[in-house]
Design a protein around this motif. Structure first.
Motif, PDB file in Angstrom:
ATOM      1  N   ASN A   1      35.195  39.115  56.860  1.00 15.46           N
ATOM      2  CA  ASN A   1      33.769  38.689  56.881  1.00 15.46           C
ATOM      3  C   ASN A   1      33.345  38.175  55.792  1.00 15.46           C
ATOM      4  OD1 ASN A   1      35.022  36.945  59.102  1.00 15.46           O
ATOM      5  ND2 ASN A   1      33.734  38.430  60.479  1.00 15.46           N
ATOM      6  N   MET A   2      33.503  37.380  54.589  1.00 13.13           N
ATOM      7  CA  MET A   2      32.544  37.627  53.016  1.00 13.13           C
ATOM      8  C   MET A   2      32.514  36.214  52.636  1.00 13.13           C
ATOM      9  SD  MET A   2      33.831  40.873  50.777  1.00 13.13           S
ATOM     10  CE  MET A   2      36.001  40.319  51.022  1.00 13.13           C
ATOM     11  N   PRO A   3      31.684  35.808  51.913  1.00  8.98           N
ATOM     12  CA  PRO A   3      31.387  34.214  50.686  1.00  8.98           C
ATOM     13  C   PRO A   3      32.848  34.095  49.963  1.00  8.98           C
ATOM     14  CG  PRO A   3      29.561  35.475  50.485  1.00  8.98           C
ATOM     15  CD  PRO A   3      30.502  36.348  51.707  1.00  8.98           C
ATOM     16  N   VAL A   4      32.806  33.166  49.114  1.00  6.87           N
ATOM     17  CA  VAL A   4      33.771  32.831  47.939  1.00  6.87           C
ATOM     18  C   VAL A   4      35.167  33.326  48.683  1.00  6.87           C
ATOM     19  CG1 VAL A   4      34.228  33.658  45.606  1.00  6.87           C
ATOM     20  CG2 VAL A   4      31.672  33.217  46.544  1.00  6.87           C
TER      21      VAL A   4
ATOM     22  N   ARG B   1      45.617  38.835  50.731  1.00 10.82           N
ATOM     23  CA  ARG B   1      46.828  38.123  50.689  1.00 10.82           C
ATOM     24  C   ARG B   1      47.212  37.958  49.270  1.00 10.82           C
ATOM     25  NH1 ARG B   1      44.988  34.653  55.342  1.00 10.82           N
ATOM     26  NH2 ARG B   1      46.193  34.969  57.041  1.00 10.82           N
ATOM     27  N   ALA B   2      46.260  37.519  48.272  1.00 11.72           N
ATOM     28  CA  ALA B   2      45.931  37.675  46.641  1.00 11.72           C
ATOM     29  C   ALA B   2      46.484  38.721  45.858  1.00 11.72           C
ATOM     30  CB  ALA B   2      44.920  36.799  46.200  1.00 11.72           C
ATOM     31  N   LEU B   3      45.840  39.860  46.954  1.00  7.66           N
ATOM     32  CA  LEU B   3      46.174  40.969  46.024  1.00  7.66           C
ATOM     33  C   LEU B   3      48.193  41.009  46.599  1.00  7.66           C
ATOM     34  CD1 LEU B   3      45.679  43.876  45.038  1.00  7.66           C
ATOM     35  CD2 LEU B   3      45.497  44.063  47.373  1.00  7.66           C
ATOM     36  N   ARG B   4      48.615  40.969  47.237  1.00  6.95           N
ATOM     37  CA  ARG B   4      49.456  41.672  47.648  1.00  6.95           C
ATOM     38  C   ARG B   4      50.968  40.327  47.191  1.00  6.95           C
ATOM     39  NH1 ARG B   4      48.764  46.541  48.530  1.00  6.95           N
ATOM     40  NH2 ARG B   4      48.495  47.081  50.937  1.00  6.95           N
ATOM     41  N   SER B   5      50.049  39.335  47.263  1.00 10.51           N
ATOM     42  CA  SER B   5      51.523  38.364  46.063  1.00 10.51           C
ATOM     43  C   SER B   5      51.008  38.073  44.616  1.00 10.51           C
ATOM     44  CB  SER B   5      51.543  36.961  46.996  1.00 10.51           C
ATOM     45  OG  SER B   5      49.774  36.340  46.274  1.00 10.51           O
ATOM     46  N   SER B   6      50.599  39.578  43.671  1.00  3.86           N
ATOM     47  CA  SER B   6      50.309  39.627  42.796  1.00  3.86           C
ATOM     48  C   SER B   6      51.390  40.877  41.969  1.00  3.86           C
ATOM     49  CB  SER B   6      48.581  39.851  42.367  1.00  3.86           C
ATOM     50  OG  SER B   6      48.779  41.529  42.706  1.00  3.86           O
ATOM     51  N   ALA B   7      50.795  40.600  40.754  1.00  7.77           N
ATOM     52  CA  ALA B   7      51.364  42.031  40.381  1.00  7.77           C
ATOM     53  C   ALA B   7      50.859  43.225  40.304  1.00  7.77           C
ATOM     54  CB  ALA B   7      52.241  41.152  39.201  1.00  7.77           C
TER      55      ALA B   7
ATOM     56  N   LYS C   1      37.118  37.877  46.158  1.00  5.13           N
ATOM     57  CA  LYS C   1      37.234  37.019  44.188  1.00  5.13           C
ATOM     58  C   LYS C   1      37.102  37.957  43.445  1.00  5.13           C
ATOM     59  CE  LYS C   1      37.650  34.043  40.298  1.00  5.13           C
ATOM     60  NZ  LYS C   1      38.149  34.727  39.829  1.00  5.13           N
ATOM     61  N   GLU C   2      35.393  39.027  43.390  1.00 10.02           N
ATOM     62  CA  GLU C   2      35.605  39.810  42.793  1.00 10.02           C
ATOM     63  C   GLU C   2      36.713  41.017  42.493  1.00 10.02           C
ATOM     64  OE1 GLU C   2      31.604  42.536  42.243  1.00 10.02           O
ATOM     65  OE2 GLU C   2      30.952  40.461  42.642  1.00 10.02           O
TER      66      GLU C   2
ATOM     67  N   ALA D   1      38.695  42.780  39.948  1.00 15.72           N
ATOM     68  CA  ALA D   1      38.476  43.761  39.565  1.00 15.72           C
ATOM     69  C   ALA D   1      40.141  45.007  39.841  1.00 15.72           C
ATOM     70  CB  ALA D   1      37.461  44.293  40.352  1.00 15.72           C
ATOM     71  N   CYS D   2      40.962  44.408  40.605  1.00 14.81           N
ATOM     72  CA  CYS D   2      42.196  44.760  40.783  1.00 14.81           C
ATOM     73  C   CYS D   2      43.026  44.889  39.688  1.00 14.81           C
ATOM     74  CB  CYS D   2      43.033  44.709  41.980  1.00 14.81           C
ATOM     75  SG  CYS D   2      42.059  45.485  43.847  1.00 14.81           S
TER      76      CYS D   2
END
Length: 121
Positions: free
Chosen positions: A54-57, A65-71, A35-36, A40-41
């Motif tokens: 493997n990370m929390p949050v 997946r979120a980065l690649r589907s973002s602008a 998330k952090e 930042a990106c």
């Protein structure tokens, strides 16, 4: 100067990666979870993301997946950096949009070779 976002919930891993990357002339920022890292990106895209699985949050895969589907532009290179070494994990990471994969523990030579592969060294 090239920029790298190191994403790992381990402060030790972030510190080691930062040291290696700075010797390779990267400007380094850190995030302790997906998330952090995504925030930042979205604020300022790095040239490359060194990403833990493997990370929390938010896990590395969810972040990817979120980065690649973002602008987010320009599109950062993503190097997964994890203890997950099964071929299924590697395939899943590449299919989700990772550019390369490095196993922990890693050293300067290994990380530099992966950065060369993705055109960042």
């Amino acid at each position: 100067m090239k920029t790298c976002l190191v994403v790992d919930d381990s402060k030790v891993i972030r510190k080691v990666a930062r040291h290696i990357l700075e010797t390779l002339d990267f400007s380094v920022t850190e995030a302790c979870d997906g998330k952090e890292a995504l925030d930042a990106c979205l604020a300022s895209a790095p040239d490359v993301v060194l990403l833990d699985w493997n990370m929390p949050v938010m896990s590395g895969m969810d972040f990817l997946r979120a980065l690649r589907s973002s602008a987010v532009a320009p599109r950062p290179k993503v190097v997964f950096c994890t203890t997950e070494n099964g071929i299924a994990h590697i395939r899943a990471a590449i299919e989700a949009g990772a550019d390369e994969y490095v196993m922990k523990p890693f050293d300067r030579e290994t990380l530099e070779s992966k950065l060369l592969i993705v055109g960042m060294a």
